[in-house]
Motif scaffolding. Structure first.
Motif, PDB file in Angstrom:
ATOM      1  N   GLY A   1     -89.379 -87.216   4.578  1.00 14.63           N
ATOM      2  CA  GLY A   1     -88.890 -88.442   3.897  1.00 14.63           C
ATOM      3  C   GLY A   1     -89.505 -89.166   4.218  1.00 14.63           C
ATOM      4  N   THR A   2     -89.811 -89.364   4.984  1.00 14.08           N
ATOM      5  CA  THR A   2     -90.304 -90.877   5.958  1.00 14.08           C
ATOM      6  C   THR A   2     -91.967 -91.082   5.359  1.00 14.08           C
ATOM      7  OG1 THR A   2     -90.769 -90.752   7.528  1.00 14.08           O
ATOM      8  CG2 THR A   2     -88.788 -91.874   7.064  1.00 14.08           C
ATOM      9  N   ALA A   3     -92.394 -89.500   5.262  1.00 16.64           N
ATOM     10  CA  ALA A   3     -93.941 -89.389   5.046  1.00 16.64           C
ATOM     11  C   ALA A   3     -94.448 -90.831   3.798  1.00 16.64           C
ATOM     12  CB  ALA A   3     -94.653 -88.088   4.665  1.00 16.64           C
ATOM     13  N   PRO A   4     -96.351 -91.316   4.123  1.00 17.50           N
ATOM     14  CA  PRO A   4     -96.390 -91.766   2.355  1.00 17.50           C
ATOM     15  C   PRO A   4     -96.526 -90.593   1.902  1.00 17.50           C
ATOM     16  CG  PRO A   4     -97.980 -91.658   5.083  1.00 17.50           C
ATOM     17  CD  PRO A   4     -96.606 -91.033   5.182  1.00 17.50           C
ATOM     18  N   ARG A   5     -96.768 -91.509   0.935  1.00 14.81           N
ATOM     19  CA  ARG A   5     -97.323 -90.371  -0.403  1.00 14.81           C
ATOM     20  C   ARG A   5     -98.198 -91.049  -1.363  1.00 14.81           C
ATOM     21  NH1 ARG A   5     -92.660 -87.183  -1.128  1.00 14.81           N
ATOM     22  NH2 ARG A   5     -91.030 -87.682   0.121  1.00 14.81           N
ATOM     23  N   GLN A   6     -99.005 -90.102  -2.053  1.00 15.12           N
ATOM     24  CA  GLN A   6     -99.320 -90.344  -2.497  1.00 15.12           C
ATOM     25  C   GLN A   6     -99.459 -91.792  -3.385  1.00 15.12           C
ATOM     26  OE1 GLN A   6    -100.236 -87.230  -5.089  1.00 15.12           O
ATOM     27  NE2 GLN A   6     -98.890 -87.774  -6.914  1.00 15.12           N
ATOM     28  N   GLN A   7    -100.197 -92.898  -4.044  1.00 21.45           N
ATOM     29  CA  GLN A   7    -100.433 -94.061  -5.253  1.00 21.45           C
ATOM     30  C   GLN A   7    -101.426 -93.770  -5.972  1.00 21.45           C
ATOM     31  OE1 GLN A   7    -100.379 -97.278  -2.941  1.00 21.45           O
ATOM     32  NE2 GLN A   7     -98.743 -97.079  -1.771  1.00 21.45           N
ATOM     33  N   VAL A   8    -101.285 -93.672  -7.257  1.00 20.32           N
ATOM     34  CA  VAL A   8    -101.668 -93.848  -8.517  1.00 20.32           C
ATOM     35  C   VAL A   8    -101.696 -95.669  -8.446  1.00 20.32           C
ATOM     36  CG1 VAL A   8    -102.514 -93.090 -11.159  1.00 20.32           C
ATOM     37  CG2 VAL A   8    -100.969 -91.777  -9.533  1.00 20.32           C
ATOM     38  N   LEU A   9    -102.770 -95.851  -8.453  1.00 20.26           N
ATOM     39  CA  LEU A   9    -103.399 -97.239  -8.970  1.00 20.26           C
ATOM     40  C   LEU A   9    -104.526 -97.630 -10.328  1.00 20.26           C
ATOM     41  CD1 LEU A   9    -104.434 -98.301  -5.254  1.00 20.26           C
ATOM     42  CD2 LEU A   9    -102.234 -98.647  -6.696  1.00 20.26           C
ATOM     43  N   GLU A  10    -104.352 -98.628 -10.412  1.00 19.47           N
ATOM     44  CA  GLU A  10    -104.838 -99.006 -12.255  1.00 19.47           C
ATOM     45  C   GLU A  10    -106.257 -98.834 -12.093  1.00 19.47           C
ATOM     46  OE1 GLU A  10    -104.788-103.001 -13.021  1.00 19.47           O
ATOM     47  OE2 GLU A  10    -102.582-103.155 -12.771  1.00 19.47           O
ATOM     48  N   GLY A  11    -106.647 -98.231 -12.746  1.00 20.95           N
ATOM     49  CA  GLY A  11    -108.309 -97.889 -12.436  1.00 20.95           C
ATOM     50  C   GLY A  11    -108.642 -96.640 -12.490  1.00 20.95           C
ATOM     51  N   GLY A  12    -107.451 -95.888 -12.541  1.00 19.57           N
ATOM     52  CA  GLY A  12    -107.827 -94.770 -12.108  1.00 19.57           C
ATOM     53  C   GLY A  12    -108.145 -94.129 -10.972  1.00 19.57           C
ATOM     54  N   ARG A  13    -106.983 -94.738  -9.918  1.00 22.41           N
ATOM     55  CA  ARG A  13    -107.965 -94.586  -8.545  1.00 22.41           C
ATOM     56  C   ARG A  13    -106.647 -93.911  -7.917  1.00 22.41           C
ATOM     57  NH1 ARG A  13    -110.499 -97.218  -3.999  1.00 22.41           N
ATOM     58  NH2 ARG A  13    -108.862 -97.165  -2.270  1.00 22.41           N
ATOM     59  N   ILE A  14    -106.676 -93.218  -7.406  1.00 20.53           N
ATOM     60  CA  ILE A  14    -105.393 -91.963  -6.446  1.00 20.53           C
ATOM     61  C   ILE A  14    -105.614 -92.178  -4.509  1.00 20.53           C
ATOM     62  CG2 ILE A  14    -104.081 -89.995  -6.073  1.00 20.53           C
ATOM     63  CD1 ILE A  14    -105.355 -89.666  -9.255  1.00 20.53           C
TER      64      ILE A  14
ATOM     65  N   ILE B   1    -102.255 -86.631 -13.031  1.00 19.52           N
ATOM     66  CA  ILE B   1    -101.859 -87.379 -11.910  1.00 19.52           C
ATOM     67  C   ILE B   1    -101.394 -88.845 -12.707  1.00 19.52           C
ATOM     68  CG2 ILE B   1    -102.261 -88.041  -9.576  1.00 19.52           C
ATOM     69  CD1 ILE B   1    -104.212 -85.256 -10.473  1.00 19.52           C
ATOM     70  N   GLY B   2    -100.301 -89.269 -12.522  1.00 19.60           N
ATOM     71  CA  GLY B   2    -100.500 -90.805 -13.020  1.00 19.60           C
ATOM     72  C   GLY B   2    -100.927 -90.480 -14.378  1.00 19.60           C
TER      73      GLY B   2
END
Length: 189
Positions: A58-71, A145-146
């Protein structure tokens, strides 16, 4: 609220009732010591809850989808990179595998996205860590993905029990950049 959240909430409620009931039974009529024991039980409960949260990821970091198509995908506790994508409208958790030549769907994930593994033509074979397995070619209608959306993506369904699915090189090559920054896997379009 997802099924996992409901299960976790139910678990905590049952744990609270059991511990609370045991405390009331044990401490009934013991005035002064009761406050110290209540504090002790609260500390124990919070510790157990935190350990359970950590154990369930539950506290593990998760993926992030950022601007400009960066994951950005953080390394998991198991040392692998796991990415969750919407496949035909359903969440599928993939292990990113640069050793896999293509997308490999396990039978359970194939069913979840609307494919029937029993009705597929297993015309190929693949060599895995567990030996040789039969494979069936399929086309995934949509992977998202995002804001990154790909349509008509070729993949394979594995004809053996595969715990999860693999995101291999055929899909990773659709990104302009695949790199590592410390404990992050970076995918960029």
């Amino acid at each position: 609220m997802s099924g996992g959240d409901t299960l976790q909430l139910t678990y905590y409620a049952v744990l609270l009732v059991v511990i609370g009931g045991a405390m009331l039974f044990e401490l009934a009529g013991r005035g002064g010591r009761m406050l110290r024991q209540i504090v002790l039980w609260i500390v124990i409960f919070v510790g157990v809850a935190q350990a359970a949260t950590w154990w369930m990821g539950g506290t593990a970091p998760r993926q992030q989808v950022l601007e400009g198509g960066r994951i950005e995908i953080p390394v998991g506790r198991d040392g692998h990179f796991h990415l969750t994508a919407q496949v035909n409208g359903r969440d599928v958790r993939f292990m990113v595998d640069t050793g896999a030549s293509s997308i490999a769907l396990g039978p359970a994930d194939a069913r979840r996205i609307g494919l029937d593994p029993d009705d597929l033509a297993y015309v190929g074979t693949a060599i895995t860590a567990n030996g040789q397995v039969q494979t069936a070619p399929v086309t995934i209608e949509e992977i998202a993905i995002g804001d990154i959306v790909d349509r008509n993506v070729p993949a394979w369904v594995i004809g053996a029990d595969l715990d999860g699915s693999l995101l291999g090189m055929s899909y990773l090559r659709t990104f302009a950049r695949v790199s590592f920054e410390g404990d992050l896997l970076i995918l960029e379009r």
